[in-house]
Design a protein around this motif. Structure first.
Motif, mmCIF file in Angstrom:
data_model
loop_
_atom_site.group_PDB
_atom_site.id
_atom_site.type_symbol
_atom_site.label_atom_id
_atom_site.label_comp_id
_atom_site.label_asym_id
_atom_site.label_seq_id
_atom_site.Cartn_x
_atom_site.Cartn_y
_atom_site.Cartn_z
ATOM 1 N N ASN B 37 85.653 34.618 74.994
ATOM 2 C CA ASN B 37 84.733 33.519 75.273
ATOM 3 C C ASN B 37 83.663 33.899 76.290
ATOM 4 O O ASN B 37 82.589 33.306 76.303
ATOM 5 N N GLU B 41 77.955 32.649 72.998
ATOM 6 C CA GLU B 41 76.940 31.669 73.356
ATOM 7 C C GLU B 41 77.635 30.315 73.480
ATOM 8 O O GLU B 41 78.669 30.099 72.851
ATOM 9 N N ASN B 42 77.041 29.408 74.216
ATOM 10 C CA ASN B 42 77.686 28.113 74.420
ATOM 11 C C ASN B 42 77.946 27.373 73.103
ATOM 12 O O ASN B 42 79.055 26.902 72.850
ATOM 13 N N ASN B 60 76.356 36.614 79.885
ATOM 14 C CA ASN B 60 77.128 35.649 80.675
ATOM 15 C C ASN B 60 77.664 36.275 81.959
ATOM 16 O O ASN B 60 77.755 35.613 82.986
ATOM 17 N N THR B 241 78.730 22.770 82.097
ATOM 18 C CA THR B 241 78.470 22.696 80.666
ATOM 19 C C THR B 241 78.244 24.071 80.055
ATOM 20 O O THR B 241 78.308 24.238 78.852
ATOM 21 N N ASP B 242 77.979 25.044 80.906
ATOM 22 C CA ASP B 242 77.763 26.401 80.412
ATOM 23 C C ASP B 242 79.084 27.176 80.484
ATOM 24 O O ASP B 242 79.259 28.081 81.285
ATOM 25 N N TYR B 243 80.026 26.786 79.628
ATOM 26 C CA TYR B 243 81.380 27.320 79.706
ATOM 27 C C TYR B 243 81.501 28.841 79.644
ATOM 28 O O TYR B 243 82.258 29.424 80.412
ATOM 29 N N PRO B 244 80.744 29.508 78.747
ATOM 30 C CA PRO B 244 80.933 30.968 78.678
ATOM 31 C C PRO B 244 80.676 31.667 80.007
ATOM 32 O O PRO B 244 81.332 32.663 80.318
#
Lengths: 295, 278
Positions: B37, B41-42, B60, B241-244
């Motif tokens: 992950n 990309e998100n 990332n 919100t930008d998990y990666p």
């Protein structure tokens, strides 16, 4: 032979350790007792002696009791998985003939313990996440999409979700310790039992278990004591929510003090943690003394 | 009879190996998922969380690094290195005194130092906050250095002391006859002999201070003094919100200790065996 001056000098060896412990471990412990009888607003700096009022509040606080219950649940489940489960697992690993496999398995199982509770907690936060999490996705794949749910977002599953993560993170560490203890058992004992026709299952109960009894006792104490000090995993995954259902003693202490600005009450919760861990520690001392183990 | 036993043995073996390897999957799969992950990309992450990343870009990792992870990492390294040196040195120093020097009230001193093992850090939290605010150490690197050292001295001393007890007293006597001072006996003779336990206490302390959360969270707040565990949670809340990017940060935080464990595994296990088996 030793002169008085020598005697005084000999304290030099103990002073750094004693000074640090005295100032930053024992003194705060004593102060905490005082703070637990004070109503204290850290911003205005006002402190007022209120006796045992904070303790009375504690008794009437339903969240305190549910936090204590969560700690209890935590310790019961952790003892099952990280003491007895790990013991069986370690015995299985040590019964493997290949040296390489034994070492590989011990190392792989340990990795979650090395990656830290914060990383593990965040990872499982995502694993439980309803939209992109592994669990709901896997349930979907095997056709059980009806079981999918917001694991950490509802009161009924959040606490168990956190505890499950904790078992995943911690079992490798206790397995490693049990593996070490099992290795110390002289192999003749197993061989003798084997020649007498005792099968592997009974050998586990008759040879392995009795001979790692001390390690088992130690691990139980450490695990139960640890379960009453849980903080990191809860903070990272739910911060005590939803609706305070995952509060444990330390998160409730943190919240009462640092969020609600009620430091006297936080100190009273700390006293409860102190009493619980002290009792557990004394039991440990009692056990080690009884067995005449060097402490 | 023999064939029946063999048959049962084979079934048992298959069962055990299925269990052991199933557990390997349960341990490894989430970790693999975390690493994968970090490269996605998100949108990709939300579309198909289980798939491999479409292209393996390090973007990332660069983002996580620039959004504070480099600072958190530096702080973690600094706190870990200094508190490890302080803890292990002070503990070895105390262990030497407790095992080889006739300190008056030796029993009491041992109890006071090892008794600290029983005390939960959370109990001291509220008074420590007040104390560190008064001393002006709140939100500084010193707070973590002092606390990590003080709270880990009992355990570290316990392990080193258990090891030193078994070293023969004659070594000290011989050194004394040769005119060696106590200090140089400690530094040049006893400490080198304790190398195995020193290495394992170093590894244990690194694992502890790299991962500690409660003190790190309460006593630090600015990016210049936050360690990785706290930094990661603030990365999560700031760029949630930008998990990666968060996944990339998690991988960066995990790698050093995992590597340390794999390279130090032999010493680590030996140290545990020597210290806890007592």
């Amino acid at each position: 032979m030793q002169t008085a001056r020598n005697k005084a000098w000999s304290f030099t060896w103990a002073i750094p350790a004693l000074a640090l412990l005295g100032a930053f471990v024992y003194l705060p412990l004593v102060q905490n007792f005082g703070f637990s009888m004070v109503e204290w607003d850290i911003y205005s700096g006002s402190q007022e002696f209120i006796g045992l009022e904070n303790y009375r509040k504690l008794v009437d606080d339903p969240i305190f009791w549910s936090a204590l219950g969560n700690n209890l649940l935590y310790s019961v489940i952790s003892v099952v998985f990280q003491v007895f489960g790990a013991l069986v697992l370690a015995a299985l690993i040590e019964s493997i003939r290949s040296d390489r496999w034994r070492r590989a398995l011990r190392a792989i199982y340990f990795v979650p313990s090395a990656i830290s509770l914060t990383v593990a907690g965040l990872l499982f936060y995502f694993i439980y996440e309803p939209n992109l999490g592994l669990i709901n996705f896997l349930l979907d794949v095997i056709g059980l999409e009806g079981w999918a749910q917001p694991w950490l977002g509802q009161e009924s599953t959040a606490m168990l979700g956190i505890i499950a993560m904790s078992q995943w993170q911690g079992f490798g560490y206790s397995t490693l310790l049990f593996a070490v203890a099992i290795q110390r058992i002289p192999s003749e004992l197993h061989e003798a039992a084997s020649i007498d026709g005792v099968g592997p299952g009974r050998r586990f109960f008759m040879v392995t278990m009795p001979l790692v009894r001390e390690m088992t006792g130690l691990m139980m104490i450490v695990t139960i004591s640890g379960a009453f000090q849980v903080f990191n995993e809860v903070m990272v995954m739910t911060s005590g929510g939803p609706n305070n259902s995952t509060q444990v003693l330390v998160t409730w202490l943190y919240r009462s003090g640092f969020v609600s600005n009620d430091f006297g009450y936080a100190a009273a919760i700390a006293m409860v943690i102190f009493l619980v861990t002290l009792v557990i520690g004394l039991v440990q001392l009692w056990i080690t003394h009884k067995r005449k183990v060097e402490w | 009879m023999v064939t029946r036993l063999n048959f049962l043995g084979v079934i048992g073996k298959i069962f055990i190996w299925t269990f052991l390897l199933g557990l390997v999957v349960i341990v490894v799969y989430p970790l693999l998922w975390m690493i994968l992950n970090g490269f996605k990309e998100n949108a990709e992450l939300f579309d198909n969380p289980l798939a491999f990343p479409l292209d393996w870009s390090w973007a990332n990792y660069a983002k996580a690094w620039n959004r504070g992870v480099s600072n958190y990492l530096m702080t973690s390294v600094l706190v870990t290195v200094t508190s490890t040196i302080a803890t292990v040195f002070i503990s070895a120093w105390a262990a030497y005194g407790l095992t080889r020097v006739n300190i008056p009230f030796n029993r009491t001193v041992v109890t006071l130092i090892l008794g600290g093992l029983m005390l939960a850090p959370a109990v001291a939290l509220v008074p420590l906050v007040k104390m560190f605010q008064t001393l002006g150490l709140y939100n500084t690197f010193w707070a973590l250095l002092i606390l990590y050292t003080a709270f880990r001295i009992p355990f570290t001393t316990f392990l080193i002391r258990a090891y030193m007890i078994d070293l023969p007293r004659e070594i000290d006597e011989a050194a004394e006859v040769d005119g060696s001072s106590r200090w140089s006996t400690f530094w040049r003779i006893i400490l080198p002999m304790c190398k195995p336990i020193i290495v394992s206490t170093v590894i244990l302390h690194i694992l502890f201070s790299w991962n500690e959360y409660l003190f790190a969270m309460v006593f630090t707040s600015g990016t210049g003094v936050q360690t990785l565990p706290v930094g990661l949670t603030s990365l999560m809340s700031k760029h949630g919100t930008d998990y990666p990017v968060v996944f990339a940060g998690m991988v960066i935080a995990a790698i050093p200790v995992v590597l340390l464990f794999f390279f130090g595994q032999r010493y680590f296990i030996k140290g545990l065996a020597d210290g806890i088996g007592k």
